[in-house]
Design an enzyme around this catalytic site. Sequence first.
Site, mmCIF file in Angstrom:
data_model
loop_
_atom_site.group_PDB
_atom_site.id
_atom_site.type_symbol
_atom_site.label_atom_id
_atom_site.label_comp_id
_atom_site.label_asym_id
_atom_site.label_seq_id
_atom_site.Cartn_x
_atom_site.Cartn_y
_atom_site.Cartn_z
ATOM 1 N N ASN A 118 0.819 -1.220 0.000
ATOM 2 C CA ASN A 118 0.000 0.000 0.000
ATOM 3 C C ASN A 118 0.850 1.266 0.000
ATOM 4 O OD1 ASN A 118 -2.010 -1.846 0.077
ATOM 5 N ND2 ASN A 118 -2.665 -1.425 2.197
ATOM 6 N N THR A 163 -15.189 38.128 -32.656
ATOM 7 C CA THR A 163 -16.048 37.758 -31.530
ATOM 8 C C THR A 163 -17.271 37.122 -32.182
ATOM 9 O OG1 THR A 163 -17.223 39.864 -31.515
ATOM 10 C CG2 THR A 163 -15.295 39.722 -30.078
ATOM 11 N N SER A 285 -6.896 12.194 -48.390
ATOM 12 C CA SER A 285 -8.112 11.395 -48.374
ATOM 13 C C SER A 285 -7.925 10.235 -49.333
ATOM 14 C CB SER A 285 -9.293 12.257 -48.813
ATOM 15 O OG SER A 285 -10.324 11.445 -49.331
ATOM 16 N N LYS A 291 -7.691 16.574 -51.283
ATOM 17 C CA LYS A 291 -7.781 16.901 -49.857
ATOM 18 C C LYS A 291 -6.436 16.922 -49.145
ATOM 19 C CE LYS A 291 -10.973 17.234 -47.525
ATOM 20 N NZ LYS A 291 -12.047 16.415 -47.003
ATOM 21 N N ASN A 293 -5.944 17.108 -45.140
ATOM 22 C CA ASN A 293 -6.723 17.200 -43.910
ATOM 23 C C ASN A 293 -5.852 17.530 -42.697
ATOM 24 O OD1 ASN A 293 -9.116 16.543 -45.249
ATOM 25 N ND2 ASN A 293 -8.688 14.349 -45.065
ATOM 26 N N TYR A 325 -6.501 2.028 2.490
ATOM 27 C CA TYR A 325 -6.375 1.516 1.127
ATOM 28 C C TYR A 325 -7.533 0.585 0.778
ATOM 29 C CZ TYR A 325 -4.786 -1.038 -2.963
ATOM 30 O OH TYR A 325 -4.727 -1.590 -4.218
ATOM 31 N N LYS A 333 -4.514 3.637 -12.160
ATOM 32 C CA LYS A 333 -3.325 3.679 -13.017
ATOM 33 C C LYS A 333 -3.616 3.926 -14.478
ATOM 34 C CE LYS A 333 -1.110 1.085 -9.617
ATOM 35 N NZ LYS A 333 -2.402 1.157 -8.884
HETATM 36 N N1 ARG Z 1 -1.682 -3.572 -7.368
HETATM 37 C C1 ARG Z 1 -2.121 -2.850 -6.230
HETATM 38 C C2 ARG Z 1 -2.578 -1.442 -6.646
HETATM 39 O O1 ARG Z 1 -2.327 -1.092 -7.717
HETATM 40 C C3 ARG Z 1 -1.010 -2.726 -5.253
HETATM 41 C C4 ARG Z 1 -1.462 -2.565 -3.837
HETATM 42 C C5 ARG Z 1 -2.141 -3.782 -3.414
HETATM 43 N N2 ARG Z 1 -2.431 -3.773 -2.021
HETATM 44 C C6 ARG Z 1 -3.234 -4.669 -1.457
HETATM 45 N N3 ARG Z 1 -3.410 -4.571 -0.190
HETATM 46 N N4 ARG Z 1 -3.872 -5.572 -2.173
HETATM 47 O O2 ARG Z 1 -3.216 -0.735 -5.905
#
Ligand code: ARG
Length: 471
Positions: A118, A163, A285, A291, A293, A325, A333
């Site tokens: 975490n 404008t 095109s 064209k 583009n 967490y 991500k």
């Molecule tokens: N792959 C997890 C994430 O991206 C990493 C952390 C996982 N922690 C856990 N307690 N399962 O968040």
Amino acid sequence: MTGKKKAGEQKLWGGRFTESTDAFVEEFTASVMFDQRLYRQDIQGSVAHCRMLAKVGVLTENERDQILEGLEQIGREIAAGEFVWSISREDVHMNIEARLTDIIGTVGKKLHTGRSRNDQVATDIRLYLRAEIDRILSEIDRLQQGLLSLAEREAATIMPGFTHLQTAQPVTFGHHMLAWFEMLSRDYERLVDCRKRVNCSPLGAAALAGTTFPIDREYSAELLGFEGICGNSLDAVSDRDFAIEFTAASSLLMTHLSRFSEELVLWASAQFDLIDLPDRFCTGSSIMPQKKNPDVPELVRGKVGRVNGHLISLLTLMKGQPLAYNKDNQEDKEPLFDTVDTVFNCLRAYADMMPAVKVNEAVMREAALRGFSTATDLADYLVKKGLPFRDAHEVVGNAVGFALRKGCDLSELSLDELKIFSPEHISQDVFAVLTLEGSVQARDHLGGTAPNQVLAAVKRGQKLLQARGEK
Ligand code: ARG
């Protein structure tokens, strides 16, 4: 699908489990497919953590050195494309940790002392984003350099200012480029500000409550170049504000790029024809041979959509999460990575393209002439001769109507024709204000469109960029 625990495919956390993970669940919960992108930061974080553990005496120097060597080897294997990523090892963290133990044996199992995935993942993302913000900042800078050069070159080039997308008053092309420059300066500042909150160390928060080992959080933070330390372990592992903030700043930046794009697309059209985009930034095109583009600006204009989407994803992902967490956070991500890629690539395309944009000066001038763009100048002229502004507005409105019926510009009317509308206030000197050059030159104050003001603004811009470089 259920199954007995298989020997050899033991999970790092498998101790309390009596059956192995369902094959689909294993894939469903894994993140290694996308979080392997964090491998450098994961190793960097582990190196710092390991050094810290040795410093406080939790690891011996010998153990530390073995771990550091193993981590270095893993870094080389990944960079060379030789590392075998495994879904059953779930994420980047456990892939690397398990490989460490494959390489150096039991000592590898000590690396995770006083740490949790975490605080590890929070550290990785912060390190990653800090570096990406720096890359993005230098790309904004490069685009701004390009805009300044264009503005300097075209400081006196006249174009219609709009404008409501109707010709309003003449402006200089340089002045228009500097409007974009201003927007980007704000984007730059927002990211610099956001970077401060990214640049804090969660390491040491462990799973959520901290750890019983005598860790030195300052030391690992310092090794990682963090400027601050997250002050509460629960917040440290669950906070993703910094990612949301970055995405919000990106959303606004992309909104700006989308607005530039729309203007470039319009200006490059046969109908406006104010600029030419370099061929290498356009496509043809497959059916219409004539064209060309403006794909790059169109794509940039469209890509704001995905970044806005990512912002909503992240906000929604965090909403309602209890401390600390939660696995939900694994979903942070992909939106973040895609935001980074999108913003960087759009900036890169524009920084490459802008210096090569060709300005059709004659067409711009003609377009500015066509739309009665100096009508306000005539009104201002009458005010300076003593007429109240509202009356002057009315007089000019009548003159524009007259010129429209005659099919010519105000500057093409004769003195006698102009005098019909305000005999006592109009004389020969009126023609000086009706020209496009007179009009832009007269707006000679800070932030105005006069060519010498544009040049002064370019100087200020150059100073600003220089000051950034010195920081
Ligand atoms: N792959 C997890 C994430 O991206 C990493 C952390 C996982 N922690 C856990 N307690 N399962 O968040």
